[in-house]
Scaffold this motif. Structure first.
Motif, PDB file in Angstrom:
ATOM      1  N   LYS A  24       0.991  -1.390   0.078  1.00 18.82           N
ATOM      2  CA  LYS A  24      -0.006  -0.122   0.107  1.00 18.82           C
ATOM      3  C   LYS A  24       0.866   1.220  -0.016  1.00 18.82           C
ATOM      4  CE  LYS A  24      -4.071  -2.366   0.415  1.00 18.82           C
ATOM      5  NZ  LYS A  24      -4.424  -2.695  -1.020  1.00 18.82           N
ATOM      6  N   THR A  25       2.191   1.177   0.284  1.00 16.92           N
ATOM      7  CA  THR A  25       3.108   2.224   0.388  1.00 16.92           C
ATOM      8  C   THR A  25       4.412   2.148  -0.261  1.00 16.92           C
ATOM      9  OG1 THR A  25       3.947   1.686   2.534  1.00 16.92           O
ATOM     10  CG2 THR A  25       1.969   3.012   2.914  1.00 16.92           C
ATOM     11  N   LYS A  26       5.102   3.101  -0.254  1.00 22.28           N
ATOM     12  CA  LYS A  26       6.415   2.945  -0.996  1.00 22.28           C
ATOM     13  C   LYS A  26       7.313   2.207   0.073  1.00 22.28           C
ATOM     14  CE  LYS A  26      10.555   5.907  -2.045  1.00 22.28           C
ATOM     15  NZ  LYS A  26      10.996   6.985  -2.044  1.00 22.28           N
ATOM     16  N   GLU A  27       7.047   2.359   1.348  1.00 21.33           N
ATOM     17  CA  GLU A  27       7.865   1.844   2.534  1.00 21.33           C
ATOM     18  C   GLU A  27       7.490   0.181   2.222  1.00 21.33           C
ATOM     19  OE1 GLU A  27       6.389   4.656   2.945  1.00 21.33           O
ATOM     20  OE2 GLU A  27       7.972   5.779   3.025  1.00 21.33           O
ATOM     21  N   GLU A  28       6.124  -0.169   2.348  1.00 19.30           N
ATOM     22  CA  GLU A  28       6.017  -1.710   2.167  1.00 19.30           C
ATOM     23  C   GLU A  28       6.479  -2.214   0.994  1.00 19.30           C
ATOM     24  OE1 GLU A  28       1.703  -2.533   2.361  1.00 19.30           O
ATOM     25  OE2 GLU A  28       1.252  -1.456   4.209  1.00 19.30           O
ATOM     26  N   ARG A  55      13.721  -0.609  -8.125  1.00 14.58           N
ATOM     27  CA  ARG A  55      13.637   0.906  -8.161  1.00 14.58           C
ATOM     28  C   ARG A  55      12.747   1.369  -9.004  1.00 14.58           C
ATOM     29  NH1 ARG A  55      19.402  -0.184  -7.858  1.00 14.58           N
ATOM     30  NH2 ARG A  55      19.407   0.877  -9.817  1.00 14.58           N
ATOM     31  N   PRO A  56      11.448   1.157  -9.023  1.00 16.86           N
ATOM     32  CA  PRO A  56      10.510   1.412 -10.214  1.00 16.86           C
ATOM     33  C   PRO A  56      10.391   2.936 -10.714  1.00 16.86           C
ATOM     34  CG  PRO A  56       9.183   0.957  -8.259  1.00 16.86           C
ATOM     35  CD  PRO A  56      10.569   0.397  -8.071  1.00 16.86           C
ATOM     36  N   GLU A  57      10.589   3.846  -9.267  1.00 15.74           N
ATOM     37  CA  GLU A  57      10.443   5.267  -9.613  1.00 15.74           C
ATOM     38  C   GLU A  57      11.653   5.694 -10.633  1.00 15.74           C
ATOM     39  OE1 GLU A  57       9.652   9.340  -6.875  1.00 15.74           O
ATOM     40  OE2 GLU A  57      10.504   7.624  -5.857  1.00 15.74           O
ATOM     41  N   GLU A  58      12.927   5.122 -10.190  1.00 14.46           N
ATOM     42  CA  GLU A  58      14.041   5.368 -11.219  1.00 14.46           C
ATOM     43  C   GLU A  58      13.816   5.072 -12.368  1.00 14.46           C
ATOM     44  OE1 GLU A  58      18.547   4.143 -10.922  1.00 14.46           O
ATOM     45  OE2 GLU A  58      17.715   4.458  -8.996  1.00 14.46           O
ATOM     46  N   TYR A  59      13.641   3.813 -12.529  1.00 17.41           N
ATOM     47  CA  TYR A  59      13.540   2.996 -13.556  1.00 17.41           C
ATOM     48  C   TYR A  59      12.744   3.234 -14.617  1.00 17.41           C
ATOM     49  CZ  TYR A  59      13.224  -0.766 -17.053  1.00 17.41           C
ATOM     50  OH  TYR A  59      13.209  -1.717 -18.393  1.00 17.41           O
ATOM     51  N   TYR A  60      11.169   3.654 -14.217  1.00 16.75           N
ATOM     52  CA  TYR A  60      10.263   4.240 -15.182  1.00 16.75           C
ATOM     53  C   TYR A  60      10.187   5.886 -15.285  1.00 16.75           C
ATOM     54  CZ  TYR A  60       8.676  -0.432 -14.970  1.00 16.75           C
ATOM     55  OH  TYR A  60       8.435  -1.850 -14.819  1.00 16.75           O
ATOM     56  N   GLY A  61      10.906   6.359 -14.370  1.00 16.18           N
ATOM     57  CA  GLY A  61      11.132   7.920 -14.287  1.00 16.18           C
ATOM     58  C   GLY A  61      11.975   8.297 -15.394  1.00 16.18           C
ATOM     59  N   GLU A  62      13.142   7.484 -15.604  1.00 15.25           N
ATOM     60  CA  GLU A  62      13.957   7.669 -16.652  1.00 15.25           C
ATOM     61  C   GLU A  62      13.346   7.475 -18.062  1.00 15.25           C
ATOM     62  OE1 GLU A  62      17.151   4.929 -16.096  1.00 15.25           O
ATOM     63  OE2 GLU A  62      18.137   5.924 -14.387  1.00 15.25           O
ATOM     64  N   ARG A  63      12.457   6.734 -18.000  1.00 15.25           N
ATOM     65  CA  ARG A  63      11.737   6.314 -19.536  1.00 15.25           C
ATOM     66  C   ARG A  63      10.336   7.436 -19.555  1.00 15.25           C
ATOM     67  NH1 ARG A  63      14.579   2.714 -17.641  1.00 15.25           N
ATOM     68  NH2 ARG A  63      15.257   1.040 -18.798  1.00 15.25           N
ATOM     69  N   GLY A  64      10.149   8.391 -18.558  1.00 15.78           N
ATOM     70  CA  GLY A  64       8.934   9.072 -18.705  1.00 15.78           C
ATOM     71  C   GLY A  64       7.682   8.534 -18.459  1.00 15.78           C
ATOM     72  N   GLU A  65       7.768   7.466 -17.931  1.00 18.88           N
ATOM     73  CA  GLU A  65       6.535   6.533 -17.402  1.00 18.88           C
ATOM     74  C   GLU A  65       5.913   6.909 -16.174  1.00 18.88           C
ATOM     75  OE1 GLU A  65       6.285   2.638 -19.522  1.00 18.88           O
ATOM     76  OE2 GLU A  65       8.481   3.066 -19.725  1.00 18.88           O
ATOM     77  N   TRP A  66       6.991   6.937 -15.324  1.00 19.52           N
ATOM     78  CA  TRP A  66       6.556   7.151 -13.655  1.00 19.52           C
ATOM     79  C   TRP A  66       5.411   8.074 -13.673  1.00 19.52           C
ATOM     80  CZ3 TRP A  66       6.753   3.947 -10.070  1.00 19.52           C
ATOM     81  CH2 TRP A  66       6.659   4.447  -8.568  1.00 19.52           C
ATOM     82  N   VAL A  67       4.426   7.828 -12.673  1.00 17.49           N
ATOM     83  CA  VAL A  67       3.144   8.690 -12.465  1.00 17.49           C
ATOM     84  C   VAL A  67       3.256   9.106 -10.911  1.00 17.49           C
ATOM     85  CG1 VAL A  67       0.767   9.150 -12.427  1.00 17.49           C
ATOM     86  CG2 VAL A  67       1.794   7.549 -14.208  1.00 17.49           C
ATOM     87  N   SER A  68       3.283   7.996  -9.870  1.00 14.10           N
ATOM     88  CA  SER A  68       3.362   8.190  -8.886  1.00 14.10           C
ATOM     89  C   SER A  68       3.379   6.843  -7.932  1.00 14.10           C
ATOM     90  CB  SER A  68       2.225   9.144  -8.096  1.00 14.10           C
ATOM     91  OG  SER A  68       1.261   8.336  -8.146  1.00 14.10           O
ATOM     92  N   TRP A  69       3.665   6.970  -6.744  1.00 14.89           N
ATOM     93  CA  TRP A  69       3.940   5.825  -5.891  1.00 14.89           C
ATOM     94  C   TRP A  69       2.479   5.356  -5.756  1.00 14.89           C
ATOM     95  CZ3 TRP A  69       7.248   1.993  -4.900  1.00 14.89           C
ATOM     96  CH2 TRP A  69       8.399   2.383  -5.174  1.00 14.89           C
ATOM     97  N   GLU A  70       1.541   6.288  -5.256  1.00 14.61           N
ATOM     98  CA  GLU A  70      -0.037   5.915  -5.088  1.00 14.61           C
ATOM     99  C   GLU A  70      -0.400   5.368  -6.561  1.00 14.61           C
ATOM    100  OE1 GLU A  70      -4.221   8.214  -4.574  1.00 14.61           O
ATOM    101  OE2 GLU A  70      -2.428   9.392  -4.308  1.00 14.61           O
ATOM    102  N   HIS A  71      -0.240   5.841  -7.659  1.00 15.96           N
ATOM    103  CA  HIS A  71      -0.578   5.026  -9.147  1.00 15.96           C
ATOM    104  C   HIS A  71      -0.099   3.678  -9.122  1.00 15.96           C
ATOM    105  CE1 HIS A  71      -0.845   4.370 -13.528  1.00 15.96           C
ATOM    106  NE2 HIS A  71      -2.144   4.870 -13.348  1.00 15.96           N
ATOM    107  N   TYR A  72       1.156   3.740  -8.820  1.00 16.21           N
ATOM    108  CA  TYR A  72       1.913   2.456  -8.902  1.00 16.21           C
ATOM    109  C   TYR A  72       1.323   1.245  -8.194  1.00 16.21           C
ATOM    110  CZ  TYR A  72       5.831  -0.736  -9.922  1.00 16.21           C
ATOM    111  OH  TYR A  72       6.650  -1.830 -10.080  1.00 16.21           O
TER     112      TYR A  72
END
Length: 119
Positions: A55-59, A77-94
């Protein structure tokens, strides 16, 4: 004359071995420098939600630290991986976004979903 032929054969063999070693080294460098292939963002987040449901980034980070997230197809590290590709939305969305459509997962015997072959 016979000695010159023997020397030529040895030099040719050494040249061949050097060329082979250079090709092997070049190949190894290319393989080791490749970025790993991960599932696309939408498929990754759906797999995470259906299999682990953090439910959270910490989990999510706890799953990674505890070694529970073992598949090479999901970024640790999805925020980093998908952020580099311009796909990252947010932890809440992910972690909590809508799961309306199927991603091609099959149920396994232990109730978890297994990744099918992605191309």
């Amino acid at each position: 004359n016979n000695s010159n032929q023997t020397d030529t054969v040895h030099i040719d063999e050494l040249n061949w071995r050097v060329a082979k070693l250079r090709l092997e080294e070049s190949y190894t460098k290319r393989i080791l420098s490749r970025k790993p292939i991960k599932l696309p963002y939408e498929q990754s987040r759906k797999w995470i939600q259906r299999n682990w449901n953090p439910k959270t980034k910490e989990e999510f980070e706890d799953l990674v630290l505890n070694g529970n997230l073992r598949t090479p197809y999901i970024s640790k590290r999805p925020e980093e991986y998908y952020g580099e590709r311009g796909e990252w939305v947010s932890w809440e969305h992910y972690l909590l976004g809508s799961l309306e459509d199927d991603i091609g997962c099959a149920n396994s015997t232990d109730g978890k979903q297994e990744l099918t072959k992605w191309q």
